[in-house]
Design a protein around this motif. Structure first.
Motif, PDB file in Angstrom:
ATOM      1  N   MET A 141       0.837  -1.201   0.000  1.00 58.91           N
ATOM      2  CA  MET A 141       0.000   0.000   0.000  1.00 58.91           C
ATOM      3  C   MET A 141       0.875   1.256   0.000  1.00 58.91           C
ATOM      4  O   MET A 141       0.632   2.199  -0.769  1.00 58.91           O
ATOM      5  CB  MET A 141      -0.912  -0.015   1.246  1.00 58.91           C
ATOM      6  CG  MET A 141      -1.944   1.109   1.279  1.00 58.91           C
ATOM      7  SD  MET A 141      -1.300   2.682   1.883  1.00 58.91           S
ATOM      8  CE  MET A 141      -0.898   2.244   3.579  1.00 58.91           C
ATOM      9  N   GLU A 142       1.929   1.245   0.836  1.00 56.62           N
ATOM     10  CA  GLU A 142       2.809   2.409   0.941  1.00 56.62           C
ATOM     11  C   GLU A 142       3.537   2.668  -0.379  1.00 56.62           C
ATOM     12  O   GLU A 142       3.712   3.815  -0.795  1.00 56.62           O
ATOM     13  CB  GLU A 142       3.829   2.177   2.068  1.00 56.62           C
ATOM     14  CG  GLU A 142       4.708   3.369   2.356  1.00 56.62           C
ATOM     15  CD  GLU A 142       5.711   3.069   3.441  1.00 56.62           C
ATOM     16  OE1 GLU A 142       6.052   1.887   3.633  1.00 56.62           O
ATOM     17  OE2 GLU A 142       6.163   4.031   4.098  1.00 56.62           O
ATOM     18  N   ARG A 143       3.931   1.593  -1.034  1.00 56.00           N
ATOM     19  CA  ARG A 143       4.637   1.734  -2.323  1.00 56.00           C
ATOM     20  C   ARG A 143       3.757   2.462  -3.340  1.00 56.00           C
ATOM     21  O   ARG A 143       4.183   3.401  -4.012  1.00 56.00           O
ATOM     22  CB  ARG A 143       5.014   0.349  -2.827  1.00 56.00           C
ATOM     23  CG  ARG A 143       5.589   0.335  -4.241  1.00 56.00           C
ATOM     24  CD  ARG A 143       4.913  -0.715  -5.064  1.00 56.00           C
ATOM     25  NE  ARG A 143       5.397  -0.738  -6.429  1.00 56.00           N
ATOM     26  CZ  ARG A 143       4.644  -1.073  -7.457  1.00 56.00           C
ATOM     27  NH1 ARG A 143       3.384  -1.410  -7.261  1.00 56.00           N
ATOM     28  NH2 ARG A 143       5.124  -1.076  -8.666  1.00 56.00           N
ATOM     29  N   ASP A 144       2.482   2.047  -3.450  1.00 56.37           N
ATOM     30  CA  ASP A 144       1.579   2.692  -4.410  1.00 56.37           C
ATOM     31  C   ASP A 144       1.237   4.111  -3.983  1.00 56.37           C
ATOM     32  O   ASP A 144       1.096   5.008  -4.821  1.00 56.37           O
ATOM     33  CB  ASP A 144       0.287   1.874  -4.533  1.00 56.37           C
ATOM     34  CG  ASP A 144       0.495   0.622  -5.366  1.00 56.37           C
ATOM     35  OD1 ASP A 144       1.371   0.620  -6.240  1.00 56.37           O
ATOM     36  OD2 ASP A 144      -0.222  -0.360  -5.126  1.00 56.37           O
TER      37      ASP A 144
ATOM     38  N   SER B 136     -11.696   6.914  -8.924  1.00 55.60           N
ATOM     39  CA  SER B 136     -10.448   6.540  -8.264  1.00 55.60           C
ATOM     40  C   SER B 136     -10.234   5.027  -8.301  1.00 55.60           C
ATOM     41  O   SER B 136      -9.122   4.544  -8.527  1.00 55.60           O
ATOM     42  CB  SER B 136     -10.473   7.035  -6.815  1.00 55.60           C
ATOM     43  OG  SER B 136      -9.319   6.610  -6.132  1.00 55.60           O
ATOM     44  N   SER B 137     -11.302   4.265  -8.083  1.00 53.81           N
ATOM     45  CA  SER B 137     -11.186   2.806  -8.058  1.00 53.81           C
ATOM     46  C   SER B 137     -10.838   2.258  -9.435  1.00 53.81           C
ATOM     47  O   SER B 137      -9.983   1.372  -9.570  1.00 53.81           O
ATOM     48  CB  SER B 137     -12.500   2.187  -7.565  1.00 53.81           C
ATOM     49  OG  SER B 137     -12.788   2.628  -6.266  1.00 53.81           O
ATOM     50  N   LEU B 138     -11.502   2.792 -10.470  1.00 55.73           N
ATOM     51  CA  LEU B 138     -11.208   2.304 -11.820  1.00 55.73           C
ATOM     52  C   LEU B 138      -9.795   2.678 -12.243  1.00 55.73           C
ATOM     53  O   LEU B 138      -9.106   1.902 -12.901  1.00 55.73           O
ATOM     54  CB  LEU B 138     -12.236   2.869 -12.808  1.00 55.73           C
ATOM     55  CG  LEU B 138     -13.662   2.319 -12.628  1.00 55.73           C
ATOM     56  CD1 LEU B 138     -14.629   3.004 -13.592  1.00 55.73           C
ATOM     57  CD2 LEU B 138     -13.699   0.813 -12.844  1.00 55.73           C
TER      58      LEU B 138
ATOM     59  N   LYS C  14      -3.159  -3.458  -2.549  1.00 55.25           N
ATOM     60  CA  LYS C  14      -3.690  -2.680  -3.674  1.00 55.25           C
ATOM     61  C   LYS C  14      -5.090  -2.150  -3.361  1.00 55.25           C
ATOM     62  O   LYS C  14      -5.393  -0.972  -3.621  1.00 55.25           O
ATOM     63  CB  LYS C  14      -3.723  -3.570  -4.916  1.00 55.25           C
ATOM     64  CG  LYS C  14      -3.977  -2.849  -6.209  1.00 55.25           C
ATOM     65  CD  LYS C  14      -2.799  -1.992  -6.623  1.00 55.25           C
ATOM     66  CE  LYS C  14      -1.626  -2.843  -7.057  1.00 55.25           C
ATOM     67  NZ  LYS C  14      -0.476  -2.029  -7.506  1.00 55.25           N
ATOM     68  N   ILE C  15      -5.939  -3.008  -2.790  1.00 53.25           N
ATOM     69  CA  ILE C  15      -7.303  -2.566  -2.457  1.00 53.25           C
ATOM     70  C   ILE C  15      -7.264  -1.474  -1.389  1.00 53.25           C
ATOM     71  O   ILE C  15      -8.004  -0.484  -1.468  1.00 53.25           O
ATOM     72  CB  ILE C  15      -8.142  -3.776  -1.977  1.00 53.25           C
ATOM     73  CG1 ILE C  15      -8.436  -4.716  -3.151  1.00 53.25           C
ATOM     74  CG2 ILE C  15      -9.450  -3.325  -1.329  1.00 53.25           C
ATOM     75  CD1 ILE C  15      -9.175  -5.984  -2.775  1.00 53.25           C
ATOM     76  N   LEU C  16      -6.368  -1.642  -0.408  1.00 57.01           N
ATOM     77  CA  LEU C  16      -6.245  -0.627   0.652  1.00 57.01           C
ATOM     78  C   LEU C  16      -5.789   0.703   0.071  1.00 57.01           C
ATOM     79  O   LEU C  16      -6.335   1.772   0.407  1.00 57.01           O
ATOM     80  CB  LEU C  16      -5.251  -1.121   1.709  1.00 57.01           C
ATOM     81  CG  LEU C  16      -5.098  -0.258   2.957  1.00 57.01           C
ATOM     82  CD1 LEU C  16      -6.428  -0.144   3.702  1.00 57.01           C
ATOM     83  CD2 LEU C  16      -4.025  -0.852   3.883  1.00 57.01           C
ATOM     84  N   PHE C  17      -4.810   0.663  -0.831  1.00 56.59           N
ATOM     85  CA  PHE C  17      -4.325   1.904  -1.444  1.00 56.59           C
ATOM     86  C   PHE C  17      -5.427   2.590  -2.258  1.00 56.59           C
ATOM     87  O   PHE C  17      -5.640   3.798  -2.139  1.00 56.59           O
ATOM     88  CB  PHE C  17      -3.131   1.604  -2.350  1.00 56.59           C
ATOM     89  CG  PHE C  17      -2.904   2.667  -3.385  1.00 56.59           C
ATOM     90  CD1 PHE C  17      -2.454   3.930  -3.020  1.00 56.59           C
ATOM     91  CD2 PHE C  17      -3.175   2.423  -4.726  1.00 56.59           C
ATOM     92  CE1 PHE C  17      -2.276   4.928  -3.979  1.00 56.59           C
ATOM     93  CE2 PHE C  17      -2.999   3.407  -5.676  1.00 56.59           C
ATOM     94  CZ  PHE C  17      -2.547   4.663  -5.300  1.00 56.59           C
ATOM     95  N   ILE C  18      -6.113   1.805  -3.087  1.00 61.89           N
ATOM     96  CA  ILE C  18      -7.158   2.394  -3.940  1.00 61.89           C
ATOM     97  C   ILE C  18      -8.243   3.043  -3.078  1.00 61.89           C
ATOM     98  O   ILE C  18      -8.727   4.142  -3.375  1.00 61.89           O
ATOM     99  CB  ILE C  18      -7.762   1.320  -4.861  1.00 61.89           C
ATOM    100  CG1 ILE C  18      -6.708   0.792  -5.836  1.00 61.89           C
ATOM    101  CG2 ILE C  18      -8.933   1.881  -5.650  1.00 61.89           C
ATOM    102  CD1 ILE C  18      -7.160  -0.420  -6.634  1.00 61.89           C
TER     103      ILE C  18
END
Length: 241
Positions: free
Chosen positions: A8-11, A64-66, A98-102
């Motif tokens: 998550m931090e990376r994204d 944002s999600s897409l 990825k889901i957490l970042f999005i």
């Protein structure tokens, strides 16, 4: 959990470094809020800005999600996903990160749009109501993030994903209850809006604005989030690059 946080931090760091992308994703919802929310002559409500703000917040989470799904697509194309899958950390960590970042990115963007709405005249709500709105947005963001990442896994290339993105986002928005209430919709549009998942989140936020607590909608969004995330997890465990 630390590996989920790492992904998550990376994204998140990569997103913050792309200042143009950060600003550009806010232009469309802000334009809708300002030019439509303040200028469109309507007779079904006294303050159209208050009416349209929940729809714009949900639209922000959708966009944002897409866009977040596209990030997974780029990781796949550039070979980063292949390297991540070869690491000893569980595959679930990559997907959950990825889901957490999005979701976090969508909430940050929605917060900026919410501040803009208040600054240009939207009614200020109680802190508890804003807490409920954020809970709905987070649950909705988890549902959309799971769907977007699953689409990105199945799409063969970025052009295909972008085409699907465009095909989904605008029809979903215009056939939802974002711009007008059910009472003024033509019957065919009312039938579509009633089953549109965006309407579900928009109506829940509007209920919060009127002082209600939409427990049923929140519970259903939570269940839907678990189902979508579990299904996406199963797909992600089986992928080969």
């Amino acid at each position: 959990m630390s590996s989920v946080w790492y992904y998550m931090e990376r994204d998140l760091l990569k997103w913050f470094r792309g200042k143009i992308a950060v600003v550009s994703l806010l232009v469309m919802p802000a334009a809708w809020l300002i030019f439509v929310g303040l200028a469109l002559p309507v007779t079904f409500t006294g303050n159209y800005l208050d009416f349209i703000t929940p729809g714009i917040l949900v639209m922000t989470m959708l966009a944002s999600s897409l866009q977040g799904g596209a990030l997974l697509m780029f990781d796949k194309i550039l070979g980063f996903l292949n390297k991540f899958l070869a690491l000893p950390t569980p595959r679930e960590s990559i997907l959950l990160g990825k889901i957490l970042f999005i979701t976090i990115r969508g909430v940050i963007q929605a917060t900026i749009i919410l501040i803009v709405a208040i600054l240009i005249g939207a009614t200020l709500l109680a802190p508890f109501q804003y807490g409920m709105i954020y809970l709905i947005l987070v649950l909705f963001g988890i549902v959309l993030s799971g769907l977007a990442t699953t689409l990105a896994l199945y799409a063969g290339d970025h052009d295909s994903y972008a085409a699907v993105n465009t095909m989904i986002s605008m029809p979903l928005f215009f056939t939802s209850s974002a711009l007008m209430p059910y009472s003024v919709m033509p019957p065919w549009l009312r039938a579509i809006a009633a089953v549109n998942p965006l309407s579900f989140a928009i109506d829940a936020i509007r209920s919060v604005g009127t002082g209600q607590v939409p427990l049923m909608q929140i519970g259903l969004l939570a269940v839907l989030g678990i189902i979508v995330s579990t299904a996406c997890m199963q797909v992600f465990r089986r992928i080969t690059i």
